[in-house]
Scaffold this active site. Structure first.
Site, PDB file in Angstrom:
ATOM      1  CG  ASN A 149      -2.053  -0.980   1.100  1.00 56.49           C
ATOM      2  OD1 ASN A 149      -2.663  -1.080   0.046  1.00 56.49           O
ATOM      3  ND2 ASN A 149      -2.357  -1.710   2.158  1.00 56.49           N
ATOM      4  CB  CYS A 170      -5.983  -5.771  -2.352  1.00 55.91           C
ATOM      5  SG  CYS A 170      -6.570  -5.252  -0.722  1.00 55.91           S
ATOM      6  CG  HIS A 171      -6.046  -9.614   1.750  1.00 53.66           C
ATOM      7  ND1 HIS A 171      -4.715  -9.829   2.000  1.00 53.66           N
ATOM      8  CD2 HIS A 171      -6.433  -8.613   2.576  1.00 53.66           C
ATOM      9  CE1 HIS A 171      -4.320  -9.019   2.962  1.00 53.66           C
ATOM     10  NE2 HIS A 171      -5.348  -8.275   3.335  1.00 53.66           N
ATOM     11  CG  HIS A 201      -8.221  -0.499   0.590  1.00 51.51           C
ATOM     12  ND1 HIS A 201      -7.186  -0.009   1.342  1.00 51.51           N
ATOM     13  CD2 HIS A 201      -7.985  -1.826   0.430  1.00 51.51           C
ATOM     14  CE1 HIS A 201      -6.350  -1.004   1.635  1.00 51.51           C
ATOM     15  NE2 HIS A 201      -6.822  -2.105   1.083  1.00 51.51           N
ATOM     16  CE1 TYR A 258      -8.859   4.278   2.963  1.00 50.10           C
ATOM     17  CE2 TYR A 258     -10.449   2.582   2.444  1.00 50.10           C
ATOM     18  CZ  TYR A 258      -9.177   2.952   2.834  1.00 50.10           C
ATOM     19  OH  TYR A 258      -8.239   1.988   3.085  1.00 50.10           O
TER      20      TYR A 258
END
Length: 488
Positions: A149, A170-171, A201, A258
């Site tokens: 990241n 990413c997971h 994300h 975010y």
């Protein structure tokens, strides 16, 4: 098959071990070479000993090398995996601590927001060094798999400026799907068919089917609100689901930072988070978790080394994308996943230059994305806010333009909801000065930033945040694990 995989930042011991054992679950990959590289000789020695023990215990011909010489590790590599954290926990602590002085309360701070943007400024110059080495000494058709990241910024820089074949991994999607399958009563996540699309994300489950039956918003809301655990841990995420009509892949804590709505006032933060685990919104939660994990590993290393003597169990192969991508590319066994790539028509209502996360299929011809997806308007609008910040942040990191960096931070959704322009300008000066050793592109700007800080009249406060916990000692961690083990 015989080829070479280089892992940069291999000192991320637990994650490197997971990737290593996943890859060795592919029968054709027993005779490959892993080249480990890191700036820490200490961490390299620990991870190499663990991987050597795995190879020995499973009687494999696999070769493991370790070096602090990155170019040596990359030489001839067909695949390069990055899991670096430039500046380590020292710089990361400033990503959380300094914004708190200006009222910005982050849970993770590694994607956008003030911490994520500065993290990108540290990483991007190093990512470009990786790319230069890949172009010069790696295999001609080398593929760069970025796990580090801030995912979108790092991948954007590698593709646009590093000129290397790159995919970001990413997971979050997998973890979100596991949650949805559980609340809907599925026996296995494999019963759930889904399409997620957006940006890393901030990816959205825009299509859900359970055993071929479509799942709508109302059914999903009801399922989450009825769940005895997730109804408490994912309050913010459920609220976004109610308002947007689709579920976010990202955790309660990540998602909260975010958006401009849920962490803007201290008294509101505790309403939307849950303190049962760091990932649900705790102030600086991931910093605390990372610090405890490092301390635990250092202390309990002999146990980790002993555990490496167990046979590899292919049934326990994780859902991290890397091993499945390599298997598809090398064996032509098709793999479907969600990948971070340049948009180029994949999502119709996001910018073409953005790094998006969306479904794709992998076979021997490469990663093939499903194009022509249109996001719900609210999802696209939310993603757009972050994309604009990411773009400015990447350009600032490349140019060393501190004024552009300040504008990027100013336009961050949460920062903009909390801070004034004067506060942002001072905060960025303070962060650049504090992290100067990892920000070579801003060396020319540091003296002027120091001068401005010496004359500043912007007030700050020493604040731990709305929901901060102290780092637990090894003794506390042992007692907690023992209690959990006894409970079941």
């Amino acid at each position: 098959m015989s080829f070479k995989i280089a892992i940069i930042g291999a000192g991320s011991v637990g994650f490197t071990k997971k990737l290593f054992t996943d890859i060795l679950c592919v029968p054709e990959f027993k005779d490959i070479e892993f080249a480990l590289t890191d700036v820490s000789e200490h961490n390299l020695a620990m991870i190499k000993a663990i991987l050597d023990r795995i190879v020995e215990a499973n009687r494999l011909p696999t070769r493991v090398t370790a070096t602090t010489n990155r170019r040596e590790a990359l030489e001839g590599a067909r695949y390069i995996i990055s899991c670096v954290r430039v500046g380590g926990l020292e710089a990361y602590a400033d990503d959380i601590r300094i914004p708190l002085k200006y009222g910005i309360d982050q849970c993770v701070g590694d994607t956008i927001c003030a911490g994520g943007i500065l993290y990108g400024q540290r990483n991007i110059p190093v990512i470009l060094d990786f790319c230069r080495d890949i172009r010069e000494v790696a295999d001609t058709n080398a593929k760069f798999l970025n796990y580090a990241n801030p995912m979108a910024m790092n991948t954007w820089a590698a593709i646009e400026y590093g000129k290397v074949d790159t995919v970001g991994l990413c997971h979050g999607v997998q973890h979100g799907a596991e949650q949805i399958a559980e609340v809907l009563g599925a026996k296995s996540p494999k019963e759930l068919d889904y399409v997620c699309s957006g940006i890393n994300h901030q990816t959205w489950f825009i299509e859900l089917r359970l055993n071929a039956r479509p799942i709508g918003k109302d059914e999903l809301v009801a399922a989450f609100e009825a769940h005895p655990v997730y109804s408490k841990q994912e309050k913010l995420r459920i609220d976004v689901l109610k308002r947007f009509g689709v579920y976010s892949t990202e955790s309660n804590g990540h998602l909260s930072e975010y958006l401009p709505w849920y962490r803007k006032r201290p008294e509101e933060i505790t309403r939307w988070i849950d303190m049962s685990d760091w990932i649900h919104g705790e102030t600086g939660g991931y910093l605390r978790y990372s610090t405890e994990t490092r301390n635990w590993f250092e202390t309990e290393y002999p146990q980790f080394l002993e555990a490496a003597s167990k046979p590899i169990d292919p049934a326990k192969r994780s859902n991290e994308h890397a091993s499945h991508i390599l298997e598809a590319l090398e064996t032509n066994r098709v793999y479907r996943g969600h990948f971070n790539v340049k948009n180029d028509g994949v999502i119709t209502n996001l910018p073409q230059d953005a790094i998006i996360e969306s479904p794709g299929f992998v076979d021997r011809f490469g990663i093939n994305m499903a194009a022509g997806i249109t996001l719900p308007e609210a999802c696209a609008a939310t993603c757009m806010s972050s994309i604009n910040v990411q773009r400015m942040s990447v350009h600032a990191a490349i140019s060393g333009d501190i004024d552009l960096l300040k504008l990027a931070v100013l336009h961050d959704p949460l920062v903009g909801a909390v801070s004034t322009p004067e506060e942002v300008w001072q905060m960025v000066d303070e962060m650049v000065v504090a992290q100067a050793q990892w920000l070579p592109q801003y060396a020319h700007a540091v003296p002027a930033a120091k001068e401005r800080l010496s004359k500043s009249r912007v007030k700050t406060r020493e604040w731990a945040g709305a929901a901060r916990r102290s780092v637990r000692s090894i003794e506390e961690l042992r007692a907690e694990r023992a209690a959990l083990k006894q409970a079941g």
